[in-house]
Design a protein around this motif. Structure first.
Motif, PDB file in Angstrom:
ATOM      1  N   LEU A 184     -84.800 -70.716 -12.463  1.00 40.33           N
ATOM      2  CA  LEU A 184     -84.993 -72.140 -12.899  1.00 40.33           C
ATOM      3  C   LEU A 184     -85.974 -72.426 -13.645  1.00 40.33           C
ATOM      4  N   ILE A 185     -86.579 -72.507 -14.596  1.00 43.38           N
ATOM      5  CA  ILE A 185     -87.313 -72.981 -15.743  1.00 43.38           C
ATOM      6  C   ILE A 185     -87.562 -74.486 -16.031  1.00 43.38           C
ATOM      7  N   LYS A 229    -103.016 -80.216 -18.680  1.00 49.60           N
ATOM      8  CA  LYS A 229    -102.914 -79.211 -18.894  1.00 49.60           C
ATOM      9  C   LYS A 229    -100.744 -79.034 -17.974  1.00 49.60           C
ATOM     10  N   VAL A 230    -100.409 -78.114 -19.217  1.00 55.85           N
ATOM     11  CA  VAL A 230     -98.481 -78.201 -19.400  1.00 55.85           C
ATOM     12  C   VAL A 230     -98.910 -76.106 -19.018  1.00 55.85           C
ATOM     13  N   ILE A 231     -97.682 -76.095 -18.009  1.00 60.83           N
ATOM     14  CA  ILE A 231     -97.478 -74.406 -17.345  1.00 60.83           C
ATOM     15  C   ILE A 231     -95.816 -74.768 -17.326  1.00 60.83           C
ATOM     16  N   TYR A 232     -95.917 -73.417 -18.211  1.00 62.29           N
ATOM     17  CA  TYR A 232     -94.264 -72.926 -17.851  1.00 62.29           C
ATOM     18  C   TYR A 232     -93.851 -72.125 -16.587  1.00 62.29           C
ATOM     19  N   LYS A 233     -93.221 -72.355 -15.863  1.00 61.05           N
ATOM     20  CA  LYS A 233     -92.916 -71.109 -14.638  1.00 61.05           C
ATOM     21  C   LYS A 233     -91.344 -71.227 -14.723  1.00 61.05           C
ATOM     22  N   LEU A 234     -91.335 -69.855 -14.476  1.00 57.09           N
ATOM     23  CA  LEU A 234     -90.392 -69.197 -13.976  1.00 57.09           C
ATOM     24  C   LEU A 234     -89.712 -68.919 -12.144  1.00 57.09           C
ATOM     25  N   GLY A 264     -79.046 -55.167  -5.105  1.00 59.50           N
ATOM     26  CA  GLY A 264     -78.696 -54.419  -3.589  1.00 59.50           C
ATOM     27  C   GLY A 264     -77.722 -54.951  -3.042  1.00 59.50           C
ATOM     28  N   PHE A 265     -78.176 -54.702  -0.870  1.00 58.95           N
ATOM     29  CA  PHE A 265     -78.609 -55.973  -0.162  1.00 58.95           C
ATOM     30  C   PHE A 265     -79.475 -57.148   0.013  1.00 58.95           C
ATOM     31  N   LYS A 266     -80.566 -56.688  -1.188  1.00 59.59           N
ATOM     32  CA  LYS A 266     -81.915 -57.296  -1.054  1.00 59.59           C
ATOM     33  C   LYS A 266     -81.887 -58.767  -1.572  1.00 59.59           C
ATOM     34  N   LYS A 267     -82.279 -59.916  -1.252  1.00 60.66           N
ATOM     35  CA  LYS A 267     -82.436 -61.222  -1.487  1.00 60.66           C
ATOM     36  C   LYS A 267     -83.555 -61.223  -2.667  1.00 60.66           C
ATOM     37  N   LYS A 268     -84.023 -60.868  -3.541  1.00 59.01           N
ATOM     38  CA  LYS A 268     -85.434 -61.446  -4.208  1.00 59.01           C
ATOM     39  C   LYS A 268     -85.839 -62.488  -4.987  1.00 59.01           C
ATOM     40  N   ASN A 269     -86.898 -62.978  -4.686  1.00 59.19           N
ATOM     41  CA  ASN A 269     -87.539 -64.223  -5.104  1.00 59.19           C
ATOM     42  C   ASN A 269     -88.504 -63.726  -6.127  1.00 59.19           C
ATOM     43  N   LYS A 270     -88.488 -64.850  -7.091  1.00 57.45           N
ATOM     44  CA  LYS A 270     -89.737 -64.590  -8.173  1.00 57.45           C
ATOM     45  C   LYS A 270     -90.256 -65.407  -8.498  1.00 57.45           C
ATOM     46  N   LYS A 271     -91.381 -66.158  -8.617  1.00 61.23           N
ATOM     47  CA  LYS A 271     -91.906 -66.859  -9.180  1.00 61.23           C
ATOM     48  C   LYS A 271     -92.891 -66.116 -10.322  1.00 61.23           C
ATOM     49  N   ILE A 272     -93.059 -66.799 -11.198  1.00 66.21           N
ATOM     50  CA  ILE A 272     -94.196 -66.104 -12.615  1.00 66.21           C
ATOM     51  C   ILE A 272     -94.191 -67.460 -13.378  1.00 66.21           C
ATOM     52  N   ASP A 273     -95.355 -67.171 -14.079  1.00 64.47           N
ATOM     53  CA  ASP A 273     -95.185 -68.192 -15.737  1.00 64.47           C
ATOM     54  C   ASP A 273     -95.104 -67.424 -16.510  1.00 64.47           C
ATOM     55  N   ILE A 274     -94.545 -68.473 -17.415  1.00 62.71           N
ATOM     56  CA  ILE A 274     -93.954 -68.337 -18.599  1.00 62.71           C
ATOM     57  C   ILE A 274     -94.399 -68.499 -19.912  1.00 62.71           C
ATOM     58  N   SER A 275     -94.318 -68.258 -20.911  1.00 59.81           N
ATOM     59  CA  SER A 275     -95.457 -68.562 -22.180  1.00 59.81           C
ATOM     60  C   SER A 275     -94.069 -70.109 -22.716  1.00 59.81           C
ATOM     61  N   GLU A 276     -94.866 -70.455 -23.488  1.00 58.98           N
ATOM     62  CA  GLU A 276     -94.785 -71.853 -24.251  1.00 58.98           C
ATOM     63  C   GLU A 276     -93.582 -71.399 -25.057  1.00 58.98           C
ATOM     64  N   GLU A 277     -94.590 -70.381 -25.960  1.00 55.45           N
ATOM     65  CA  GLU A 277     -93.370 -69.754 -27.033  1.00 55.45           C
ATOM     66  C   GLU A 277     -91.972 -68.961 -26.143  1.00 55.45           C
ATOM     67  N   ASP A 278     -91.615 -68.843 -24.682  1.00 57.71           N
ATOM     68  CA  ASP A 278     -90.644 -68.377 -24.395  1.00 57.71           C
ATOM     69  C   ASP A 278     -89.706 -69.225 -23.840  1.00 57.71           C
ATOM     70  N   PHE A 279     -90.431 -70.311 -23.762  1.00 52.44           N
ATOM     71  CA  PHE A 279     -90.034 -71.577 -23.331  1.00 52.44           C
ATOM     72  C   PHE A 279     -89.003 -72.351 -24.441  1.00 52.44           C
ATOM     73  N   ASP A 280     -90.383 -72.508 -25.275  1.00 48.18           N
ATOM     74  CA  ASP A 280     -89.335 -73.140 -26.600  1.00 48.18           C
ATOM     75  C   ASP A 280     -88.367 -72.285 -27.531  1.00 48.18           C
TER      76      ASP A 280
END
Length: 158
Positions: A44-45, A53-58, A65-81
């Motif tokens: 989800l982005i 202020k606008v912050i872009y989240k991912l 493998g068998f391990k569930k991962k969760n990732k929460k990071i900020d991304i750049s406006e450039e990547d979102f665009d």
């Protein structure tokens, strides 16, 4: 005079496209292979508008493998665009032209829209990176861009 008129039309078309891409507030990507356990990926982005202020989240949920991962990071406006621009290039008639269905295989979903849940959702069965030279090229490139920004590998796309 003809060149000037064409230049004005091009400028209007580009500016209207740029304005439309700004209306998209979120992109949701889901991928799953029905015959393989622990293959699900959800990314989800979105724009987070807080304190003027606008912050872009991912946010991503996936398996390594068998391990569930969760990732929460900020991304750049450039990547979102870039992702939004790639989505805008998807031609829906190309997706319809390559329509296929089956019982087993991968399902790729790409949904995008506004914060008020006005959205469009593409759900395709059996898409693979080897189809990059077909009418699915813009769809596959969009998915590859989402995965690159999220830094997640899916064999069917990376």
């Amino acid at each position: 005079m003809k060149h000037f008129f064409l230049l004005v039309l091009l400028f209007i078309a580009l500016s209207s496209t740029a304005q439309k891409t700004r209306d998209i507030d979120f992109v949701n990507f889901n991928y799953n292979v029905s015959s393989i356990a622990l293959s699900g990926v959800e990314i989800l982005i979105y724009k987070n508008k807080a304190n003027k202020k606008v912050i872009y989240k991912l946010e991503a949920k996936y398996y390594e493998g068998f391990k569930k991962k969760n990732k929460k990071i900020d991304i750049s406006e450039e990547d979102f665009d870039k992702i939004i621009e790639a989505i805008v290039k998807i031609n829906t008639s190309d997706l319809v032209e390559n329509f296929a269905s089956g019982l087993d295989g991968s399902i790729t979903e790409l949904e995008f829209g506004t914060i008020f849940f006005n959205s469009i959702k593409f759900e395709l069965w059996g898409v693979h990176k080897t189809q990059i030279n077909t009418n699915l090229k813009s769809f596959i490139e969009t998915i590859q861009l989402v995965l690159k920004v999220a830094e997640i590998n899916i064999e069917d796309y990376n």
